[in-house]
Design an enzyme around this catalytic site. Structure first.
Site, PDB file in Angstrom:
ATOM      1  N   GLU A  25     -15.124 -24.001 -30.457  1.00 55.28           N
ATOM      2  CA  GLU A  25     -15.272 -24.026 -29.036  1.00 55.28           C
ATOM      3  C   GLU A  25     -14.998 -25.663 -28.554  1.00 55.28           C
ATOM      4  O   GLU A  25     -15.726 -26.466 -29.212  1.00 55.28           O
ATOM      5  CB  GLU A  25     -16.482 -23.562 -28.547  1.00 55.28           C
ATOM      6  CG  GLU A  25     -16.582 -21.987 -28.686  1.00 55.28           C
ATOM      7  CD  GLU A  25     -17.698 -21.324 -27.640  1.00 55.28           C
ATOM      8  OE1 GLU A  25     -16.987 -20.705 -26.906  1.00 55.28           O
ATOM      9  OE2 GLU A  25     -18.654 -21.723 -27.494  1.00 55.28           O
ATOM     10  N   TRP A  45     -26.247 -17.136 -17.102  1.00 55.84           N
ATOM     11  CA  TRP A  45     -24.858 -17.243 -17.102  1.00 55.84           C
ATOM     12  C   TRP A  45     -24.050 -15.922 -16.620  1.00 55.84           C
ATOM     13  O   TRP A  45     -24.765 -14.949 -16.899  1.00 55.84           O
ATOM     14  CB  TRP A  45     -24.439 -17.130 -18.751  1.00 55.84           C
ATOM     15  CG  TRP A  45     -22.986 -17.392 -19.143  1.00 55.84           C
ATOM     16  CD1 TRP A  45     -22.255 -18.406 -19.056  1.00 55.84           C
ATOM     17  CD2 TRP A  45     -22.143 -16.193 -19.388  1.00 55.84           C
ATOM     18  NE1 TRP A  45     -20.783 -18.003 -19.379  1.00 55.84           N
ATOM     19  CE2 TRP A  45     -20.658 -16.764 -19.445  1.00 55.84           C
ATOM     20  CE3 TRP A  45     -22.148 -14.794 -19.372  1.00 55.84           C
ATOM     21  CZ2 TRP A  45     -19.703 -15.792 -19.635  1.00 55.84           C
ATOM     22  CZ3 TRP A  45     -21.071 -13.916 -19.450  1.00 55.84           C
ATOM     23  CH2 TRP A  45     -19.901 -14.618 -19.643  1.00 55.84           C
ATOM     24  N   SER A 105     -14.024 -23.195 -19.575  1.00 51.67           N
ATOM     25  CA  SER A 105     -13.846 -24.707 -19.877  1.00 51.67           C
ATOM     26  C   SER A 105     -12.284 -25.300 -20.046  1.00 51.67           C
ATOM     27  O   SER A 105     -11.638 -24.600 -20.317  1.00 51.67           O
ATOM     28  CB  SER A 105     -14.694 -24.987 -21.106  1.00 51.67           C
ATOM     29  OG  SER A 105     -15.983 -24.831 -20.749  1.00 51.67           O
ATOM     30  N   GLN A 133     -19.069 -26.093 -15.719  1.00 46.57           N
ATOM     31  CA  GLN A 133     -19.212 -24.746 -15.874  1.00 46.57           C
ATOM     32  C   GLN A 133     -20.331 -24.211 -14.988  1.00 46.57           C
ATOM     33  O   GLN A 133     -21.462 -24.762 -15.310  1.00 46.57           O
ATOM     34  CB  GLN A 133     -19.334 -24.095 -17.088  1.00 46.57           C
ATOM     35  CG  GLN A 133     -17.950 -24.077 -17.919  1.00 46.57           C
ATOM     36  CD  GLN A 133     -16.854 -23.018 -17.599  1.00 46.57           C
ATOM     37  OE1 GLN A 133     -17.102 -22.175 -17.836  1.00 46.57           O
ATOM     38  NE2 GLN A 133     -15.825 -23.482 -16.678  1.00 46.57           N
ATOM     39  N   TRP A 176     -26.919 -21.705 -12.505  1.00 45.87           N
ATOM     40  CA  TRP A 176     -26.493 -21.832 -13.770  1.00 45.87           C
ATOM     41  C   TRP A 176     -25.528 -23.005 -14.061  1.00 45.87           C
ATOM     42  O   TRP A 176     -24.390 -23.014 -13.388  1.00 45.87           O
ATOM     43  CB  TRP A 176     -26.165 -20.754 -14.466  1.00 45.87           C
ATOM     44  CG  TRP A 176     -25.737 -20.659 -15.910  1.00 45.87           C
ATOM     45  CD1 TRP A 176     -24.455 -21.278 -16.221  1.00 45.87           C
ATOM     46  CD2 TRP A 176     -26.430 -20.819 -16.989  1.00 45.87           C
ATOM     47  NE1 TRP A 176     -24.461 -21.197 -17.521  1.00 45.87           N
ATOM     48  CE2 TRP A 176     -25.332 -20.972 -18.076  1.00 45.87           C
ATOM     49  CE3 TRP A 176     -27.726 -20.238 -17.768  1.00 45.87           C
ATOM     50  CZ2 TRP A 176     -25.804 -21.046 -19.452  1.00 45.87           C
ATOM     51  CZ3 TRP A 176     -27.989 -20.209 -18.795  1.00 45.87           C
ATOM     52  CH2 TRP A 176     -27.011 -20.365 -19.921  1.00 45.87           C
ATOM     53  N   MET A 177     -25.817 -23.924 -15.015  1.00 51.19           N
ATOM     54  CA  MET A 177     -24.794 -24.898 -15.740  1.00 51.19           C
ATOM     55  C   MET A 177     -24.917 -24.618 -17.254  1.00 51.19           C
ATOM     56  O   MET A 177     -25.638 -24.708 -17.727  1.00 51.19           O
ATOM     57  CB  MET A 177     -25.088 -26.204 -14.996  1.00 51.19           C
ATOM     58  CG  MET A 177     -23.953 -27.386 -15.375  1.00 51.19           C
ATOM     59  SD  MET A 177     -24.323 -28.958 -14.631  1.00 51.19           S
ATOM     60  CE  MET A 177     -25.567 -29.521 -16.015  1.00 51.19           C
ATOM     61  N   ASN A 178     -23.413 -25.092 -17.599  1.00 51.04           N
ATOM     62  CA  ASN A 178     -22.954 -25.138 -19.041  1.00 51.04           C
ATOM     63  C   ASN A 178     -21.995 -26.174 -19.364  1.00 51.04           C
ATOM     64  O   ASN A 178     -22.454 -27.294 -18.876  1.00 51.04           O
ATOM     65  CB  ASN A 178     -23.036 -23.890 -20.010  1.00 51.04           C
ATOM     66  CG  ASN A 178     -21.898 -23.192 -19.563  1.00 51.04           C
ATOM     67  OD1 ASN A 178     -22.001 -22.380 -18.521  1.00 51.04           O
ATOM     68  ND2 ASN A 178     -20.802 -23.038 -20.149  1.00 51.04           N
ATOM     69  N   ASP A 179     -21.075 -26.034 -19.888  1.00 54.19           N
ATOM     70  CA  ASP A 179     -20.175 -27.048 -20.436  1.00 54.19           C
ATOM     71  C   ASP A 179     -19.631 -28.142 -19.459  1.00 54.19           C
ATOM     72  O   ASP A 179     -19.194 -27.806 -18.318  1.00 54.19           O
ATOM     73  CB  ASP A 179     -18.872 -26.421 -21.070  1.00 54.19           C
ATOM     74  CG  ASP A 179     -19.353 -25.332 -22.108  1.00 54.19           C
ATOM     75  OD1 ASP A 179     -20.403 -25.142 -22.625  1.00 54.19           O
ATOM     76  OD2 ASP A 179     -18.218 -24.829 -22.665  1.00 54.19           O
TER      77      ASP A 179
END
Length: 492
Positions: free
Chosen positions: A221, A68, A107, A60, A41-44
């Site tokens: 955010e 997540w 983050s 992230q 998984w990857m986000n910000d």
């Protein structure tokens, strides 16, 4: 502080990535030219920076699955913002302030201090008093291997801010002082808190940089703050503001008071998949912005964050975009010029007329491509102009320019048998002679830029390779297209 524990956790997580990455790389939905994780998984985007001649992306990630979970920081470097070399994970949960199953290293951002690369991040933990978010420091002498500061956390939430709504520090330097803006929530309204420091380690509260009075959600955010010409820009992603995923404000800032007075507030991107943007300055002085191609509030309305989890991965970044300020104060978000180096098989056409019968457009392989054109508003009599992308197998994604109603929309409800939603924006054509359109399509995404790169829509579409046709039409009259350019896009 368990210095060896972070390195052990990094080693274990890296082994997990290395074990999976070859199989994951063969996934049918893997992007061709967008940045994405090797596995998991990857986000910000985090810590975007130039350091010792290379661009660094931190991000992230969950190395252990395609959803997540407990957060780590991934790391990659590039010389051109397009081709990336993956490095070992930079941060792993290991301390009482950042080691929690649904927490970890959240983050943050990066800055160079005394020739060291400093990371400032949100540690998220639960030690029996509920979720607590604090601001923490890690540093590196080589830009690859990081050590957490022994005095962490360097900041805790103020008394009036809930401890689980204090996150995402973005740090910069002005004069001889370091500044940091942090997202927060107070009285169920979003705000950005401003701090300052002389040494990156000891921080004091300065002021509330800016705050919502209810119009921009309950939590801000991933705030970012930077100078653009004579003005300043604040960006953030508001939670609880519907499909407003990323906002920018332009105004004046006073370093004496720490207060930001904005007079413009707009969307960075009207699409359903553009969140948590962060900016940095390139070696040649450009301000570049990168975002996560997904969004927290929208995604739970449909299943599993997209079907790529079946292939062992989830998440990627939108295209890096150069931020430019127009004379009227509005911002442009222009795909970086380095993407032009990926162009193959160009096709150009000076001028042609669209009518209701579909006109097929060729661009690369119909899967990974770029399209540019201008709509001549003086000669066009049509009420609507439509471009259908990733067509085939009874599916398509439809971008509609409604000239009569003054609206631009992107409909992916029939895009892939999976996705849902229509993104909409105002289309202001008053006193304009033409409308410029620029389209980037990859295996799992559609990004459409219009009206001098100030009216943009980013939407994920998980289309099959059989969906490789492009059609254009006009309704209620004719549409005159000029300067059409199409390209295939390939990394190799």
């Amino acid at each position: 502080m368990e210095r060896n524990l972070m390195q052990l956790n990094i080693q274990r997580a890296q082994e997990e990535i290395d074990r999976k990455k070859e199989l994951v790389s063969k996934g049918s939905m893997r992007q061709e030219y967008h940045f994405m994780p090797q596995a998991g998984w990857m986000n910000d985007p985090n810590g975007l920076i130039c350091f010792r001649g290379k661009y660094h992306f931190f991000y992230q990630c969950n190395p252990y699955g395609a959803f997540w979970d407990c957060m780590y920081w991934g790391h990659a470097v590039s010389e051109d913002l397009v081709h990336w070399e993956y490095l070992p994970l930079a941060l792993a949960p290991s301390e009482s302030y950042d080691d929690y199953p649904k927490g970890g290293c959240f983050s943050g951002s990066a800055i160079v201090c005394e020739d060291k690369l400093f990371l400032m991040y949100t540690g998220t933990a639960n030690n029996g008093n509920g979720v607590e978010q604090t601001q923490c420091i890690a540093y590196s002498t080589d830009g690859i291997h990081f050590e957490k500061y022994g005095g962490n956390p360097v900041l805790r939430a103020p008394k009036e801010i809930k401890a689980d709504c204090f996150r995402d520090p973005k740090v910069w330097k002005h004069g001889g002082t370091y500044y940091m803006v942090c997202g927060a929530s107070r009285d169920n309204k979003g705000l950005a808190l401003l701090y300052r420091s002389k040494d990156m380690l000891h921080w004091s509260f300065f002021n509330v940089l800016a705050e919502s009075r209810g119009e921009w959600g309950f939590m801000w955010e991933c705030p970012d703050f930077f100078q653009a010409g004579d003005q300043y820009v604040l960006t953030f992603s508001p939670m609880g503001a519907g499909d407003h995923t990323s906002v920018y404000m332009v105004g004046d800032f006073d370093y004496e008071t720490g207060k930001f007075d904005y007079y413009i507030s707009k969307e960075i991107d009207w699409g359903l998949d553009y969140y948590a943007p962060q900016s940095f300055e390139t070696m040649d002085g450009r301000r570049i912005m990168v975002a996560w191609a997904n969004e927290w509030e929208w995604m739970p309305l449909w299943k599993d964050w997209g079907p790529s989890y079946r292939e062992g991965w989830s998440g990627f970044f939108n295209l890096p975009r150069e931020v430019r300020k127009k004379p009227d104060g509005l911002l442009q978000f222009v795909p970086v010029k380095e993407l032009e180096n990926l162009r193959v098989n160009p096709i150009k056409k000076e001028k042609f007329v669209l009518e209701e019968q579909e006109t097929e457009i060729k661009a690369g392989d119909g899967i990974c491509y770029e399209i540019k054109f201008n709509l001549d508003l003086q000669e066009t009599t049509a009420d609507q102009v439509e471009i259908k992308l990733r067509c085939g197998d009874g599916k398509n994604t439809v971008c509609l320019f409604d000239l009569k109603k003054g609206e631009m929309s992107v409909d992916r409800n029939f895009g892939d048998g999976w996705s849902k939603g229509i993104s909409r924006s105002i289309l202001n054509l008053k006193e304009k002679n033409e409308l410029d359109v620029h389209v980037f399509v990859d295996r799992s995404s559609v990004e459409i830029f219009a009206d001098q790169y100030s009216n943009n829509h980013s939407n994920n579409v998980f289309a099959s390779d059989e969906q490789n046709q492009i059609f254009m039409s006009a309704y209620g009259g004719k549409a005159v297209i000029s300067g059409l350019e199409t390209y295939g896009l390939k990394l190799s």
